[in-house]
Each structure stands twice: as structure tokens, then as C-alpha cells.
Design a protein around this motif. Structure first.
Motif, PDB file in Angstrom:
ATOM      1  N   VAL A 117       0.853  -1.195   0.000  1.00 13.91           N
ATOM      2  CA  VAL A 117       0.000   0.000   0.000  1.00 13.91           C
ATOM      3  C   VAL A 117       0.884   1.240   0.000  1.00 13.91           C
ATOM      4  O   VAL A 117       1.805   1.357   0.823  1.00 13.91           O
ATOM      5  N   ALA A 118       0.602   2.177  -0.912  1.00 10.51           N
ATOM      6  CA  ALA A 118       1.339   3.440  -0.977  1.00 10.51           C
ATOM      7  C   ALA A 118       0.499   4.560  -0.380  1.00 10.51           C
ATOM      8  O   ALA A 118      -0.736   4.504  -0.389  1.00 10.51           O
ATOM      9  N   GLN A 119       1.172   5.549   0.150  1.00 10.15           N
ATOM     10  CA  GLN A 119       0.465   6.697   0.721  1.00 10.15           C
ATOM     11  C   GLN A 119      -0.213   7.486  -0.389  1.00 10.15           C
ATOM     12  O   GLN A 119       0.376   7.770  -1.431  1.00 10.15           O
ATOM     13  N   GLU A 120      -1.484   7.824  -0.170  1.00 10.47           N
ATOM     14  CA  GLU A 120      -2.274   8.509  -1.196  1.00 10.47           C
ATOM     15  C   GLU A 120      -2.396   9.990  -0.881  1.00 10.47           C
ATOM     16  O   GLU A 120      -2.947  10.381   0.147  1.00 10.47           O
ATOM     17  N   GLY A 121      -1.895  10.820  -1.785  1.00 12.57           N
ATOM     18  CA  GLY A 121      -2.107  12.258  -1.726  1.00 12.57           C
ATOM     19  C   GLY A 121      -1.937  12.840  -0.338  1.00 12.57           C
ATOM     20  O   GLY A 121      -0.893  12.698   0.307  1.00 12.57           O
ATOM     21  N   SER A 122      -3.033  13.483   0.125  1.00  9.27           N
ATOM     22  CA  SER A 122      -2.971  14.171   1.404  1.00  9.27           C
ATOM     23  C   SER A 122      -3.280  13.252   2.581  1.00  9.27           C
ATOM     24  O   SER A 122      -3.220  13.677   3.729  1.00  9.27           O
ATOM     25  N   LYS A 123      -3.613  12.016   2.284  1.00  5.96           N
ATOM     26  CA  LYS A 123      -3.922  11.097   3.366  1.00  5.96           C
ATOM     27  C   LYS A 123      -2.647  10.679   4.095  1.00  5.96           C
ATOM     28  O   LYS A 123      -1.568  10.606   3.515  1.00  5.96           O
ATOM     29  N   SER A 124      -2.811  10.387   5.362  1.00  2.00           N
ATOM     30  CA  SER A 124      -1.689   9.819   6.103  1.00  2.00           C
ATOM     31  C   SER A 124      -1.507   8.369   5.665  1.00  2.00           C
ATOM     32  O   SER A 124      -2.393   7.777   5.037  1.00  2.00           O
ATOM     33  N   LEU A 125      -0.373   7.774   6.045  1.00  6.33           N
ATOM     34  CA  LEU A 125      -0.128   6.383   5.685  1.00  6.33           C
ATOM     35  C   LEU A 125      -1.162   5.474   6.361  1.00  6.33           C
ATOM     36  O   LEU A 125      -1.643   4.517   5.751  1.00  6.33           O
ATOM     37  N   ARG A 126      -1.532   5.804   7.589  1.00  7.41           N
ATOM     38  CA  ARG A 126      -2.548   5.000   8.285  1.00  7.41           C
ATOM     39  C   ARG A 126      -3.882   5.075   7.534  1.00  7.41           C
ATOM     40  O   ARG A 126      -4.553   4.048   7.337  1.00  7.41           O
ATOM     41  N   GLU A 127      -4.276   6.282   7.125  1.00  3.60           N
ATOM     42  CA  GLU A 127      -5.542   6.428   6.401  1.00  3.60           C
ATOM     43  C   GLU A 127      -5.512   5.690   5.067  1.00  3.60           C
ATOM     44  O   GLU A 127      -6.499   5.059   4.667  1.00  3.60           O
ATOM     45  N   SER A 128      -4.375   5.733   4.395  1.00  8.21           N
ATOM     46  CA  SER A 128      -4.251   5.024   3.116  1.00  8.21           C
ATOM     47  C   SER A 128      -4.378   3.518   3.330  1.00  8.21           C
ATOM     48  O   SER A 128      -5.013   2.805   2.540  1.00  8.21           O
ATOM     49  N   LEU A 129      -3.770   3.042   4.383  1.00 10.60           N
ATOM     50  CA  LEU A 129      -3.817   1.625   4.699  1.00 10.60           C
ATOM     51  C   LEU A 129      -5.243   1.183   5.014  1.00 10.60           C
ATOM     52  O   LEU A 129      -5.732   0.157   4.516  1.00 10.60           O
ATOM     53  N   LEU A 130      -5.948   1.951   5.811  1.00 14.66           N
ATOM     54  CA  LEU A 130      -7.314   1.592   6.189  1.00 14.66           C
ATOM     55  C   LEU A 130      -8.247   1.644   4.983  1.00 14.66           C
ATOM     56  O   LEU A 130      -9.151   0.814   4.841  1.00 14.66           O
ATOM     57  N   THR A 131      -8.013   2.607   4.101  1.00 14.79           N
ATOM     58  CA  THR A 131      -8.837   2.703   2.892  1.00 14.79           C
ATOM     59  C   THR A 131      -8.637   1.466   2.011  1.00 14.79           C
ATOM     60  O   THR A 131      -9.596   0.901   1.473  1.00 14.79           O
ATOM     61  N   ASP A 132      -7.394   1.043   1.876  1.00 15.33           N
ATOM     62  CA  ASP A 132      -7.094  -0.123   1.040  1.00 15.33           C
ATOM     63  C   ASP A 132      -7.749  -1.389   1.595  1.00 15.33           C
ATOM     64  O   ASP A 132      -8.208  -2.245   0.834  1.00 15.33           O
ATOM     65  N   LEU A 133      -7.814  -1.521   2.922  1.00 16.12           N
ATOM     66  CA  LEU A 133      -8.359  -2.719   3.547  1.00 16.12           C
ATOM     67  C   LEU A 133      -9.877  -2.692   3.681  1.00 16.12           C
ATOM     68  O   LEU A 133     -10.501  -3.713   3.986  1.00 16.12           O
ATOM     69  N   SER A 134     -10.451  -1.557   3.465  1.00 15.94           N
ATOM     70  CA  SER A 134     -11.893  -1.409   3.685  1.00 15.94           C
ATOM     71  C   SER A 134     -12.689  -2.410   2.840  1.00 15.94           C
ATOM     72  O   SER A 134     -12.529  -2.502   1.625  1.00 15.94           O
ATOM     73  N   GLY A 135     -13.516  -3.191   3.505  1.00  8.44           N
ATOM     74  CA  GLY A 135     -14.394  -4.131   2.828  1.00  8.44           C
ATOM     75  C   GLY A 135     -13.728  -5.390   2.333  1.00  8.44           C
ATOM     76  O   GLY A 135     -14.385  -6.243   1.724  1.00  8.44           O
ATOM     77  N   ARG A 136     -12.447  -5.555   2.587  1.00  8.36           N
ATOM     78  CA  ARG A 136     -11.735  -6.716   2.047  1.00  8.36           C
ATOM     79  C   ARG A 136     -11.904  -7.949   2.945  1.00  8.36           C
ATOM     80  O   ARG A 136     -12.103  -7.837   4.151  1.00  8.36           O
ATOM     81  N   THR A 137     -11.840  -9.116   2.322  1.00  2.77           N
ATOM     82  CA  THR A 137     -11.832 -10.389   3.047  1.00  2.77           C
ATOM     83  C   THR A 137     -10.396 -10.882   3.050  1.00  2.77           C
ATOM     84  O   THR A 137      -9.924 -11.517   2.100  1.00  2.77           O
ATOM     85  N   ALA A 138      -9.683 -10.521   4.104  1.00  7.57           N
ATOM     86  CA  ALA A 138      -8.251 -10.798   4.162  1.00  7.57           C
ATOM     87  C   ALA A 138      -7.865 -11.215   5.577  1.00  7.57           C
ATOM     88  O   ALA A 138      -8.601 -11.004   6.541  1.00  7.57           O
ATOM     89  N   LEU A 139      -6.705 -11.831   5.648  1.00  9.39           N
ATOM     90  CA  LEU A 139      -6.145 -12.242   6.937  1.00  9.39           C
ATOM     91  C   LEU A 139      -4.771 -11.613   7.091  1.00  9.39           C
ATOM     92  O   LEU A 139      -3.926 -11.741   6.210  1.00  9.39           O
ATOM     93  N   LEU A 140      -4.549 -10.936   8.200  1.00  6.06           N
ATOM     94  CA  LEU A 140      -3.257 -10.348   8.505  1.00  6.06           C
ATOM     95  C   LEU A 140      -2.601 -11.126   9.639  1.00  6.06           C
ATOM     96  O   LEU A 140      -3.242 -11.411  10.664  1.00  6.06           O
ATOM     97  N   VAL A 141      -1.340 -11.493   9.446  1.00  3.59           N
ATOM     98  CA  VAL A 141      -0.537 -12.066  10.529  1.00  3.59           C
ATOM     99  C   VAL A 141       0.426 -10.976  10.978  1.00  3.59           C
ATOM    100  O   VAL A 141       1.344 -10.602  10.236  1.00  3.59           O
ATOM    101  N   VAL A 142       0.198 -10.434  12.167  1.00  2.00           N
ATOM    102  CA  VAL A 142       1.037  -9.355  12.694  1.00  2.00           C
ATOM    103  C   VAL A 142       1.965  -9.983  13.741  1.00  2.00           C
ATOM    104  O   VAL A 142       1.528 -10.397  14.813  1.00  2.00           O
ATOM    105  N   ASP A 143       3.251 -10.038  13.406  1.00  2.00           N
ATOM    106  CA  ASP A 143       4.203 -10.843  14.173  1.00  2.00           C
ATOM    107  C   ASP A 143       5.089  -9.984  15.065  1.00  2.00           C
ATOM    108  O   ASP A 143       5.483  -8.874  14.701  1.00  2.00           O
ATOM    109  N   ASN A 144       5.400 -10.513  16.263  1.00  2.00           N
ATOM    110  CA  ASN A 144       6.333  -9.870  17.204  1.00  2.00           C
ATOM    111  C   ASN A 144       5.848  -8.501  17.659  1.00  2.00           C
ATOM    112  O   ASN A 144       6.508  -7.483  17.470  1.00  2.00           O
ATOM    113  N   CYS A 145       4.706  -8.506  18.334  1.00  6.41           N
ATOM    114  CA  CYS A 145       4.107  -7.243  18.775  1.00  6.41           C
ATOM    115  C   CYS A 145       4.592  -6.783  20.151  1.00  6.41           C
ATOM    116  O   CYS A 145       4.303  -5.657  20.567  1.00  6.41           O
ATOM    117  N   GLU A 146       5.293  -7.643  20.896  1.00  2.00           N
ATOM    118  CA  GLU A 146       5.483  -7.402  22.327  1.00  2.00           C
ATOM    119  C   GLU A 146       6.219  -6.107  22.650  1.00  2.00           C
ATOM    120  O   GLU A 146       5.946  -5.464  23.668  1.00  2.00           O
TER     121      GLU A 146
END
Length: 914
Positions: free
Chosen positions: A259-288
Motif C-alpha cells: 500500500v502506498a500513501q495517497e495524496g494528502s492522506k496519512s499512511l494509516r488512512e491510506s492503509l485503512l482505505t485499502d483494507l476497507s471491505g476486504r476479506t483478508a487475513l493479517l498475521v502481525v508478528d512480534n508485537c510485544e
């Protein structure tokens, strides 16, 4: 390693069919199994096993395996079953190196074959590239191309039998993903995979927690690979381990998903927009180390789509609403005390991982009778921790497994050299543990270090006694201990509603090394020794009575801590404290038939404390020593390194107790041993054949016991006086005394005491000639021994019951020999002269029943040099021995008896237990 071809089969949709038509499926599966075996055998193969709703078969020829699969598919398609129709079966054929043991097969080849089969659909036969090449020129195999199977290994070129129309293969290629490829196979964890997979299908956030090196990442990735078909918009791996700043979490996620940052959106907003409505699985590793930032991102990500799921790995929970925790424990290993064969060992996940990684490091490595014990020791001492096992297995290139086991005390130097591509903290065992430790706050680090003072586990109450002190107070502890559990550094085990804590041995050793470098070591260890001394003394006050089982179990749990406390006290000039501790619970060693261990501890502590202990403590220690080794011959004591004479110990104990009694010592203190010292000195006199002294001591014991209200002492003294009445031929008096002994034992409420008392009654009845009454008494004794959970005593009483049956004319040699073998599991029992007499009689009777007259005469010779306590048996033995003598003749009989009498103690033990 030999090479073999495997055919794996599985019925598609079987779960649904079982739920809808269980009876019809039972019949259909039986027909399926029969048909499978028929066609496998017809093509020169062997069915290894039926697993679930499928089978595994092995073939020497890849061509035969493929032909068998084709024939089997045709036969199954022709079978139409009521309600369920024709079974649709998917099949996979793969060839590779395997290890074969006892008709079963092990190794990565089987895992690969299973994954190949799982990629297919009902009615489809898939063949790997290596199997296709070994099958020779065939026109019936269609090249489907390269695919990534769900084992996260290298892509596999897959062929299909025939050109049938089937849906796309169930591989990682069905959904976009960035899951990594691993050079090694994923071993074990089948149950964990199933459990986490089920959680992900029912929950949107699953956090896998566990200590560093537990295998959280590999488990999460394997689950993601298995679920790829459920998430058409992709399965994405977000690795946070390499970043150190919270601000970089969004960038790591965006990079993983492309996911690339879109225009004036923050990277977080761009990421959330890309994931919106998707049927996906994220493995988020080593969070401690980035819990706050990771939790914030995941919480927002889950809000973008109801069909999006997250599997996180962390050493502590994220603390998000709806989070489901899965605590990952160590790999499965045999229970402590179990000693499986090499073939059985590799069925355990931890052993299997070690063996596979060792084989990768040294291709000719095998687990066998010579190294199995060392392999098991390594895996246990490393707590079944995958990273530690892999690092240890890599060392087989340089060391034998026995040497690796020996070097584990320096495990943080030995277990280095992990993958150069791994993060630095994952390349050595020490770095992995240190990473977790550095994430703790100061108070958590202090508590973890202090917890290393325990050995083998601990309760919250024990921690409160030992670990509290600047900077930790009682209120801090209520927060800190659960926090260490949450961070996977302390394990909390709940059994019967009670929680007991422990450190994995690797964590304990790491924390102990740090603890030994602090200036608080002696203070904490002194508190530890004092706490467990208090526990030992309290156990001693309850170790005979209605609560004895509770206290035995408590000592079982704390035995490692008790040993550690005694060792520390001896090494730090606190011998009196050590004597208090071991004298406090010495009867545990007696009841559990661990006499030599107890005597060794007592003797060592007595040597150190003799000049400084007060008379009461010294009397108790001498009683413990004399009681635990009474009856053992000097040769045996010398071989075991025991120097003190039990008779001298008991006589001095009696003198000290008598003087204390005369001086007006409180009766409660005298009840700890005065009567027992008199009784056990009397027992020793009986073993030596001094009947008059035995009875004098028993009468004095009864007088003292009644004077100080020592209920156990009254019971024992009465029972032994009853034996004296038997010796005099007064059976009415013997029964009267023993009836009173049983009544007092009932009042005491001790199953252990009742077992001994009823066993004694059986001897009285047998001497009186009432075999039936003796058998009834033995059965009662056996019930009480079972209620007390004393397996050694149960085994001995079983031997007595078998002997009693033989005397009653209904026993047989096989039954008597089987009972002897069972007692042989407890060497201390066989070596104790008081038990050995009855066991020698068992041997004599078994030999005579089998017609082995010479063996019976040898057993009679053993009896001649054992204590004469068992004269009650002579009435029943006399005709048996007479018959043996008649058949052998006097000369041969006496020669065999002489051989038995000349056997040394070790030879006697070997002969008694076969």
C-alpha cells in the motif's frame, strides 16, 4: 535413509456426511477401508495406517503407487452407499527418504505427501515431480505446473492423473499472499493448528502468546497458509520484529500489503482505505515491544471490514476488545517417569523436531536404543522449546547427543549459531531470552530473578514468603506475578482448582545467572530455606492421619524445593536448619519406600549438625536415620555410602527422648518420635532374632504412647505385641491385642497405617492356620493401600495375595511370578529384609509349583539367612519344602540351599524379581 513412495487418501466432505448420516458413514467407511487395502495389496503396497477418514500406504515403486491410486479411484466411484452415495476421495502420491520403525514411517516426506493430497479435490489424484520421474514414461500424467503447498516450503511441481476437470488446487496460489518460504518443514503442533484455525474462523482477532523461541511465528504462518482459501483478498504477513519505533508500525504494515500513501492522506488512512471491505487475513508478528502501537493499528484495521481477521503473535496480550488469547505451550514430550522406546519417542512433537533437525545437520543421525535416553533428556531439559531444540540438534555435527546433554548446564554458550538470516535476538538462545527480559520493567526483572530461587515450581503463597522485599511489597506482587504470566515468562498450571507456577528451565537458568550476580542472593535463599523448613515441619505434624494424602501430595510438589533448601543450608553453615527440614518430613520417605534417598540426606545432615543441634532435634534426626535403614545389612550400607549404624542411631534417640521426657518436655514434642524410636529399636531387635528384647521394647513403647497420647504409637505397639503373642502361641491374646490396634488405627484415620495394620493381621491369621481369614485381611489391607496411593505397598500385597491363594490351593506359579515382577519395580522394597522374606517365600512357592525343585531349594536357602520375622509361614511351607527335598534327595537339596544362603544382596534381588 531408505526411499519409499507414499499414497495418502482422504474422503472429501466427510465431516458433513458423518454429521448427517453417522450410521451410513460407518458402513461406508468400513467398505472404503476394505477396498483401499485390497487395491494397495494388489499393487504390492502396504497400508501403514488408517487415519481419520483416509489412509496411508507405502510402496517400493512409484509406478505401483500411481496404479493403485487409479484402480482405487475407479473402485470407490463404483460403490454407491445408502444415504451418502459414492465417496469422493482425494489422493496424493509422493516419494522421498523416510525413517522406518516398527512398521511405521517418519520424516518430512510424509508431511509433504499429506500437503500434496490436501491440495486436491474428491476424485483427483495428484503426483509430485519426484514420483512422476521415478514412475517412468507415462502418458496419463498431466503437468499442472508449480504450486506452493501449504507447508510453506519450496514450490512443488504437481502432476494430475488424467485430464479430469477439477477446481483449482487448494494451495497458497489461490489467494494473494506474501507468506515466506522456509527451508525446513513444520513439525508437529497438529492439535494447536486445529485449535487456532477454529478460533480464527470464529473470532476476528486471535493473539498467540508464548515465550521467545516457542514457535509462535511458525504456528501463525502455518494457520494462515491453511486458511488461504478462506480469504480471497489475501493472507499478509506483517513483521514488526525488525523495527524499534512505534511510528514505523504503519510503514511495516503498508510495505507488507503493498500500500502506498495517497495524496494528502496519512499512511494509516491510506492503509485503512485499502483494507476497507476486504476479506483478508493479517498475521502481525512480534508485537510485544510495540504493544501500544500494534494494538492501535489492529483495532482500527478490524473496523474497516467485518470479513477481515488478524492473527497476532506477542509475548503478552494486546488488550483489544474481542481479542481471543491462545497460549502456546512447549512441544509435547513424554511425561516425567515415562521411558518410551525409540519408535514410540518419535511420536512426540518435541522429539520429532529434534530428530528431524538433527538429521538435517547430520544425515546419518538416528534415534536408537543407545542415544534415546540422551535425546529425551535434552528435549526435557530444554522444555520442548522449538528454538532451543533446533539449536541443540544442530550441534550433532560436532558432539554426540550424550555430550550435548552433559553440556546443557552451559546451554547459553552451547546453543548458538542459529540462522544468519534471523534477527540477531533469534540467533542464540541467550539473545532470545534476553530480549524478553529487557522488555520488563525494573520490578518485573527483580521478581523474575528472585523466582529463579525456586526449583520445580511454586505457589503464590511461597512467592509471598520468599520474593517480597524492596522494591516489591505484597500489593506489588499481586500485579507483578500475573504480569509475568501474561508476558509468557512464568507458566501458570491449574490442577483441581489450584494454581501452581513454574519457570521453564531455560528461563530459570537465565534468571538464575542474573540473580547470582546480585547482592540479594543470600537473603532470598535464606528466606526460601526457612519457608520450606516451616513447610516440612508442618507436613511432619500431618503426615499420618486423615490428611496424609494431601500432605504427601504437597511434598511431592515441593520435593525439589525441599532438596534445594537443604542443600543451600548445608553449603552455608546452617546445618541445624537443614536438620530441622529433613527431620520434619522424614516419614514421607518411609511411606513412599524411598528409604535410601531419605537415609542419605539424614546422614549427611546429621554429620554436619551433630555438634550444634539441641537434644530434641538430634533425637528426631537419629530416629529418622535408624528407621530408614533398619534391617539393611552392613555390606549394602557400605555400597550405598551410608556409614552410620541404625541400631546405634535408634539407641541414642531413645536415650535422648527418655531424658527429655524425664525433664518434663511437652508431650506434643515427644509425640514426634519417642514411641517411634522405641518401636523401631524393637523391630530391629526382632530382625536380629532377639524376641525377648523386642517384647520389652514394645511394652515400653505402648506405656509411653498411652502416657503422651501418641495414637500412631499405640497402634503400632499393640500390633507388634500381638505378633509377640503369636510367637508364644496365644492366638486369642494376639487377636485381642490386634483388634484394639485396628480400632485405634481407625481412630487415627490413616489409610497407610490401616494398610500396615491389616497386613499384620493377615500374618497372624496365617500363622493361626486360617488361610481364608488371612486372605480377607490382605484384601482389606490392599484397599487401604490403594486409598493411600502407595503403589509399592499395593504391589507387595498383591504378591502376598497370590501367595495366600497358593496356600489355599487355588493359586498358580504364573500368578505368583507376575506379582513378584510387579514388586520388582520398587527395588527399595525388595532390598528391605522385612519385605524380602515374603518375596523369597513367593519365589520358593512359584518354583515348587512349576516343578523347579532346585530353584525352590535355592529360595529356601535365601530364607535361611533373612530375618526370622516370617516364622508364621513355616507351617504352610513345611509340606512344600518336604516335597522338594524328597524329589531332589538330601544331598542335592542341601547343596541348592547352601547356594541360596551364599548369595550376596544384589544376587538375591536379581533372583527375586527375575
Amino acid at each position: 535413509m531408505p526411499t519409499a513412495t507414499f499414497l495418502f487418501t482422504d474422503i472429501e466432505g466427510s465431516t458433513r456426511l458423518w454429521e448427517a448420516h453417522p450410521e451410513a458413514m460407518r458402513a461406508a467407511l468400513a467398505a472404503h477401508d476394505e477396498t483401499t487395502t485390497k487395491h494397495v495389496v494388489a499393487h504390492e503396497g502396504t497400508v501403514v495406517k488408517h487415519m481419520g477418514d483416509g489412509a496411508i500406504a507405502v510402496f517400493a515403486s512409484a509406478g505401483n503407487a500411481i496404479d493403485a491410486a487409479i484402480a482405487l479411484q475407479a473402485a470407490l466411484a463404483a460403490q454407491v452407499h445408502p444415504d451418502v452415495g459414492a465417496l469422493r476421495v482425494r489422493m496424493g502420491v509422493h516419494t522421498g527418504e523416510v525413517e522406518e520403525r516398527d512398521g511405521d514411517y517418519f520424516g518430512p516426506t510424509l508431511n509433504r505427501a499429506a500437503r500434496l493430497m490436501a491440495a486436491g479435490h474428491g476424485g483427483q489424484v495428484l503426483v509430485s515431480l519426484v514420483a512422476q520421474r521415478l514412475a517412468g514414461a507415462r502418458t496419463d500424467l498431466v503437468d499442472l505446473g508449480e504450486f506452493r503447498l501449504r507447508d510453506l516450503g519450496q514450490p512443488e511441481r504437481i502432476f494430475q492423473v488424467g485430464d479430469g476437470d477439477h477446481p483449482p488446487l487448494r494451495t497458497l496460489d489461490v489467494a494473494p499472499n506474501n507468506l515466506p518460504i522456509f527451508p525446513t518443514s513444520f513439525v508437529g503442533r497438529r492439535r494447536e493448528i486445529e485449535e487456532v484455525t477454529a478460533l480464527v474462523r470464529n473470532s476476528r482477532l486471535v493473539t498467540i502468546t508464548g515465550v521467545g523461541g516457542a514457535g509462535k511465528t511458525r504456528l501463525a504462518l502455518q494457520v494462515a497458509a491453511d486458511l488461504a482459501a478462506d480469504f480471497p483478498d489475501g493472507v499478509w504477513f506483517v513483521e514488526l520484529g525488525a523495527i524499534t519505533e512505534p511510528d514505523l508500525v504503519d510503514a511495516a504494515a503498508a510495505e507488507a500489503l503493498g500500500v502506498a500513501q495517497e495524496g494528502s492522506k496519512s499512511l494509516r488512512e491510506s492503509l485503512l482505505t485499502d483494507l476497507s471491505g476486504r476479506t483478508a487475513l493479517l498475521v502481525v508478528d512480534n508485537c510485544e515491544h510495540l504493544v501500544g502501537a500494534a494494538a492501535g493499528l489492529i483495532d482500527q484495521v478490524l473496523g474497516t471490514s467485518a470479513s477481515l481477521a488478524v492473527v497476532a503473535t506477542s509475548r503478552e496480550l494486546l488488550g483489544i476488545a474481542g481479542e481471543v488469547a491462545f497460549g502456546l505451550r512447549s512441544l509435547r514430550l513424554p511425561l516425567v517417569g515415562d521411558t518410551p522406546s525409540p519408535a514410540e519417542l518419535v511420536e512426540y512433537d518435541g522429539i520429532q523436531l529434534f530428530v528431524e533437525r538433527a538429521t538435517a545437520a547430520k544425515p546419518d543421525f538416528r534415534i536408537d536404543d543407545d542415544n534415546a535416553e540422551s535425546v529425551l533428556e535434552i528435549c526435557r531439559r530444554l522444555d520442548g522449546m522449538p528454538l532451543a531444540l533446533e539449536l541443540a540438534a544442530s550441534r550433532v555435527r560436532s558432539f554426540s547427543v550424550a555430550k550435548i546433554a552433559e553440556l546443557l548446564d552451559q546451554r547459553f554458550r552451547l546453543l548458538t549459531g542459529g540462522s544468519r538470516t534471523a534477527l540477531p535476538r533469534q540467533q542464540t538462545l541467550a539473545a532470545t531470552i534476553e530480549w524478553s527480559y529487557r522488555l520488563l520493567d525494573d520490578s518485573e526483572q527483580v521478581l523474575l530473578r528472585r523466582l529463579s530461587a525456586f526449583q520445580g515450581g511454586f505457589t503464590y503463597e511461597s512467592v509471598a514468603e520468599v520474593a517480597i522485599g524492596n522494591p516489591i511489597d505484597e500489593f506489588d506482587l499481586m500485579e507483578l506475578l500475573p504480569s509475568l504470566v501474561d508476558k509468557s515468562l512464568v507458566v501458570a498450571d491449574e490442577v483441581d482448582g489450584q494454581v501452581r507456577y513454574r519457570l521453564l528451565e531455560t528461563i530459570r537458568q537465565f534468571a538464575r545467572d542474573l540473580f547470582e550476580d546480585t547482592d540479594e542472593t543470600d537473603d532470598v535463599r535464606l528466606r526460601h530455606a526457612e519457608h520450606f523448613t516451616t513447610l516440612a515441619e508442618e507436613a511432619g505434624r500431618h503426615i499420618r492421619g486423615p490428611d496424609e494424602g494431601i500432605w504427601w501430595a504437597r511434598i511431592d510438589q515441593e520435593l525439589d524445593n525441599l532438596r534445594l533448601a537443604a542443600t543451600w543450608a548445608l553449603e552455608h553453615d546452617r546445618a541445624t536448619l537443614a536438620l530441622r527440614l529433613v527431620s520434619g518430613f522424614w516419614r514421607y520417605w518411609w511411606f513412599k519406600a524411598r528409604w535410601i534417598e531419605g537415609a542419605t540426606w539424614i546422614e549427611g545432615v546429621l554429620d554436619a549438625a551433630a555438634d550444634e543441634a539441641d537434644d530434641l532435634l538430634l533425637a528426631q534426626g537419629l530416629l529418622a536415620h535408624g528407621s530408614l535403614v533398619e534391617g539393611t545389612n552392613p555390606e549394602t550400607r557400605a555400597r550405598l555410602g551410608l556409614r552410620r549404624d541404625p541400631e546405634a542411631s535408634l539407641e541414642r534417640s531413645v536415650e535422648l527422648y527418655a531424658a527429655l521426657h524425664a525433664a518434663g518436655t511437652d508431650a506434643a514434642l515427644l509425640r514426634q518420635g519417642y514411641c517411634a524410636a522405641l518401636v523401631n529399636l524393637g523391630v530391629l531387635a526382632e530382625i536380629q532374632g532377639d524376641v525377648d528384647r523386642t517384647q520389652d521394647l514394645m511394652r515400653e513403647a505402648l506405656r509411653v504412647a498411652r502416657e503422651i497420647d501418641d495414637v500412631p504409637g499405640i497402634t503400632v505397639a499393640l500390633g507388634n505385641l500381638a505378633e509377640g503373642a503369636v510367637e508364644a502361641g496365644d492366638f486369642d491374646e494376639a487377636r485381642r491385642l490386634h483388634d484394639e490396634a485396628i480400632a485405634v488405627a481407625d481412630q487415627l484415620g490413616s489409610n497407610a497405617r490401616l494398610a500396615d495394620t491389616w497386613s499384620q493381621r493377615s500374618q497372624i491369621e496365617l500363622e493361626a492356620g486360617d488361610v481364608e481369614a488371612a486372605g480377607a485381611a490382605l484384601r482389606t489391607a490392599r484397599r487401604h493401600a490403594a486409598a493411600a496411593d502407595l503403589p509399592h505397598l499395593m504391589a507387595f500385597l498383591d504378591a502376598c495375595l497370590a501367595l495366600n491363594a497358593a496356600f489355599a490351593g487355588s493359586g498358580d506359579a504364573q500368578q505368583v511370578r507376575a506379582s513378584l515382577a510387579a514388586v520388582g519395580e520398587y527395588e527399595a522394597v525388595v532390598r528391605n529384609p522385612r519385605f524380602a522374606v515374603d518375596l523369597a517365600v513367593c519365589l520358593l512357592v512359584a518354583e515348587a509349583l512349576d516343578g523347579e525343585d532346585e530353584g525352590a531349594a535355592v529360595a529356601f536357602g535365601i530364607l535361611r539367612v533373612l530375618p526370622t520375622e516370617a516364622r508364621y509361614l513355616e507351617y504352610h511351607l513345611a509340606p512344600i519344602v518336604a516335597d522338594v527335598r524328597d524329589r531332589l534327595g538330601d544331598a542335592a537339596f542341601e547343596a541348592a540351599v547352601a547356594r541360596g544362603a551364599a548369595l550376596d544382596p544384589d544376587e538375591v534381588v536379581s533372583l527375586l524379581v527375575g
